[in-house]
Scaffold this motif. Structure first.
Motif, PDB file in Angstrom:
ATOM      1  N   ARG A 110      39.068  24.566  25.738  1.00 38.87           N
ATOM      2  CA  ARG A 110      40.252  25.082  26.431  1.00 38.87           C
ATOM      3  C   ARG A 110      39.788  25.804  27.684  1.00 38.87           C
ATOM      4  N   ALA A 111      40.512  25.657  28.753  1.00 39.27           N
ATOM      5  CA  ALA A 111      40.138  26.322  30.000  1.00 39.27           C
ATOM      6  C   ALA A 111      41.378  26.643  30.815  1.00 39.27           C
ATOM      7  N   VAL A 112      41.395  27.825  31.385  1.00 42.90           N
ATOM      8  CA  VAL A 112      42.424  28.231  32.334  1.00 42.90           C
ATOM      9  C   VAL A 112      41.700  28.831  33.527  1.00 42.90           C
ATOM     10  N   VAL A 113      41.975  28.324  34.705  1.00 45.23           N
ATOM     11  CA  VAL A 113      41.397  28.876  35.923  1.00 45.23           C
ATOM     12  C   VAL A 113      42.531  29.339  36.827  1.00 45.23           C
ATOM     13  N   SER A 114      42.264  30.411  37.556  1.00 51.73           N
ATOM     14  CA  SER A 114      43.287  31.005  38.406  1.00 51.73           C
ATOM     15  C   SER A 114      42.651  31.390  39.744  1.00 51.73           C
ATOM     16  N   TYR A 115      43.327  31.044  40.816  1.00 55.12           N
ATOM     17  CA  TYR A 115      42.851  31.408  42.153  1.00 55.12           C
ATOM     18  C   TYR A 115      43.993  32.070  42.918  1.00 55.12           C
ATOM     19  N   GLN A 116      43.759  33.303  43.343  1.00 54.61           N
ATOM     20  CA  GLN A 116      44.769  34.062  44.074  1.00 54.61           C
ATOM     21  C   GLN A 116      44.604  33.778  45.565  1.00 54.61           C
ATOM     22  N   LEU A 117      45.567  33.065  46.147  1.00 55.88           N
ATOM     23  CA  LEU A 117      45.501  32.698  47.564  1.00 55.88           C
ATOM     24  C   LEU A 117      45.615  33.926  48.459  1.00 55.88           C
ATOM     25  N   ASN A 118      46.551  34.821  48.107  1.00 58.39           N
ATOM     26  CA  ASN A 118      46.737  36.091  48.805  1.00 58.39           C
ATOM     27  C   ASN A 118      47.459  37.030  47.838  1.00 58.39           C
ATOM     28  N   ASP A 119      47.992  38.117  48.314  1.00 59.02           N
ATOM     29  CA  ASP A 119      48.650  39.080  47.422  1.00 59.02           C
ATOM     30  C   ASP A 119      49.916  38.530  46.783  1.00 59.02           C
ATOM     31  N   SER A 120      50.486  37.481  47.348  1.00 57.61           N
ATOM     32  CA  SER A 120      51.756  36.950  46.856  1.00 57.61           C
ATOM     33  C   SER A 120      51.635  35.647  46.070  1.00 57.61           C
ATOM     34  N   TRP A 121      50.671  34.803  46.399  1.00 51.34           N
ATOM     35  CA  TRP A 121      50.596  33.456  45.827  1.00 51.34           C
ATOM     36  C   TRP A 121      49.344  33.275  44.956  1.00 51.34           C
ATOM     37  N   THR A 122      49.525  32.633  43.781  1.00 47.87           N
ATOM     38  CA  THR A 122      48.421  32.336  42.873  1.00 47.87           C
ATOM     39  C   THR A 122      48.556  30.903  42.375  1.00 47.87           C
ATOM     40  N   LEU A 123      47.431  30.176  42.342  1.00 48.05           N
ATOM     41  CA  LEU A 123      47.375  28.828  41.770  1.00 48.05           C
ATOM     42  C   LEU A 123      46.683  28.901  40.411  1.00 48.05           C
ATOM     43  N   LYS A 124      47.170  28.117  39.449  1.00 50.09           N
ATOM     44  CA  LYS A 124      46.576  28.097  38.113  1.00 50.09           C
ATOM     45  C   LYS A 124      46.469  26.661  37.621  1.00 50.09           C
ATOM     46  N   GLY A 125      45.428  26.393  36.857  1.00 46.29           N
ATOM     47  CA  GLY A 125      45.250  25.091  36.221  1.00 46.29           C
ATOM     48  C   GLY A 125      44.736  25.296  34.803  1.00 46.29           C
ATOM     49  N   ALA A 126      45.070  24.387  33.902  1.00 45.07           N
ATOM     50  CA  ALA A 126      44.666  24.550  32.502  1.00 45.07           C
ATOM     51  C   ALA A 126      44.433  23.189  31.855  1.00 45.07           C
ATOM     52  N   TYR A 127      43.561  23.199  30.842  1.00 42.49           N
ATOM     53  CA  TYR A 127      43.279  22.029  30.029  1.00 42.49           C
ATOM     54  C   TYR A 127      43.078  22.498  28.593  1.00 42.49           C
ATOM     55  N   ALA A 128      43.575  21.722  27.625  1.00 39.96           N
ATOM     56  CA  ALA A 128      43.361  22.037  26.207  1.00 39.96           C
ATOM     57  C   ALA A 128      43.338  20.748  25.400  1.00 39.96           C
ATOM     58  N   ARG A 129      42.462  20.712  24.410  1.00 42.16           N
ATOM     59  CA  ARG A 129      42.410  19.615  23.434  1.00 42.16           C
ATOM     60  C   ARG A 129      42.642  20.239  22.070  1.00 42.16           C
ATOM     61  N   THR A 130      43.546  19.665  21.280  1.00 45.78           N
ATOM     62  CA  THR A 130      43.876  20.223  19.966  1.00 45.78           C
ATOM     63  C   THR A 130      43.911  19.119  18.910  1.00 45.78           C
ATOM     64  N   SER A 131      43.709  19.528  17.674  1.00 45.65           N
ATOM     65  CA  SER A 131      43.858  18.607  16.541  1.00 45.65           C
ATOM     66  C   SER A 131      44.755  19.277  15.516  1.00 45.65           C
ATOM     67  N   GLN A 132      45.511  18.471  14.797  1.00 43.73           N
ATOM     68  CA  GLN A 132      46.472  18.996  13.819  1.00 43.73           C
ATOM     69  C   GLN A 132      46.331  18.222  12.522  1.00 43.73           C
ATOM     70  N   PHE A 133      46.139  18.963  11.437  1.00 47.31           N
ATOM     71  CA  PHE A 133      45.887  18.355  10.141  1.00 47.31           C
ATOM     72  C   PHE A 133      47.120  18.292   9.254  1.00 47.31           C
TER      73      PHE A 133
END
Length: 194
Positions: free
Chosen positions: A66-89
């Motif tokens: 699982r990964a979440v990355v965040s980049y703050q462009l300036n005081d007002s704007w933020t970009l975020k990206g995420a990935y996750a792999r899950t299994s369910q039994f």
């Protein structure tokens, strides 16, 4: 900052065999998470879950990053990206036929596969000076071994109102996907937040 967690679970389900045998399964997981602020504007939350499922003498193991990355462009704007792999039994089966709608939870077995999903998402957040923010997010989720009833198959036989035999043979599995976007308005300041 590093977090560690572990869990173990045992469950059993009475199958629909004439002897009413039980299906016993064991599940354990170990999770580690690392949260870091790499620069004043770039941060991440990285995690890995080791997941294991035992049915009889067969073990199935999964690595779930699982990964979440965040980049703050300036005081007002933020970009975020995420990935996750899950299994369910455990699978949820919904009976929406004649009579009352019912949900039944069944374990993965030799005939009923373990469900696996992968999801990616991207978001942009705008913070306003008045304490509010708005988030726009888009996501895509791919699923394998999605389980449901075959056509005209039900867990309970409506003609005799008794459980019928071999519930595993009444199921089918396939691929699935979900995608879309979400918008969220948040209040970040004051007594009432959310």
């Amino acid at each position: 900052m590093i977090y560690l967690s572990a869990s173990m679970q045992q469950s059993q389900v009475a199958s629909e065999t004439p002897a009413s045998t039980k299906i016993r399964n064991y599940e354990w997981a170990l999770y580690a998470e690392y949260e870091s602020k790499w620069t004043p504007r770039f941060s991440s939350n990285l995690g890995i879950r080791l997941n294991s499922y035992r049915l009889g003498k067969k073990d199935s193991r999964f690595i779930e990053p699982r990964a979440v990355v965040s980049y703050q462009l300036n005081d007002s704007w933020t970009l975020k990206g995420a990935y996750a792999r899950t299994s369910q039994f455990t699978h949820q089966l919904s009976n929406t036929g004649v009579g009352f709608p019912t949900d039944l939870w069944v374990p993965a077995t030799e005939k009923v596969p373990i469900a696996v999903a992968q999801q990616v998402s991207a978001a942009i957040e705008k913070k306003f000076k008045n304490g509010y923010s708005v988030v726009f997010e888009t996501y895509y989720k791919k699923m394998s071994n999605v389980v449901s009833y075959k056509d005209n198959a039900y867990f309970v036989d409506v003609t005799t109102n008794q459980e019928t035999n071999f519930w595993e043979n009444k199921l089918t599995s396939g691929q699935g996907w979900a995608y879309g976007y979400e918008a969220l308005l948040k209040k970040n300041a004051g007594k009432l937040k959310g």
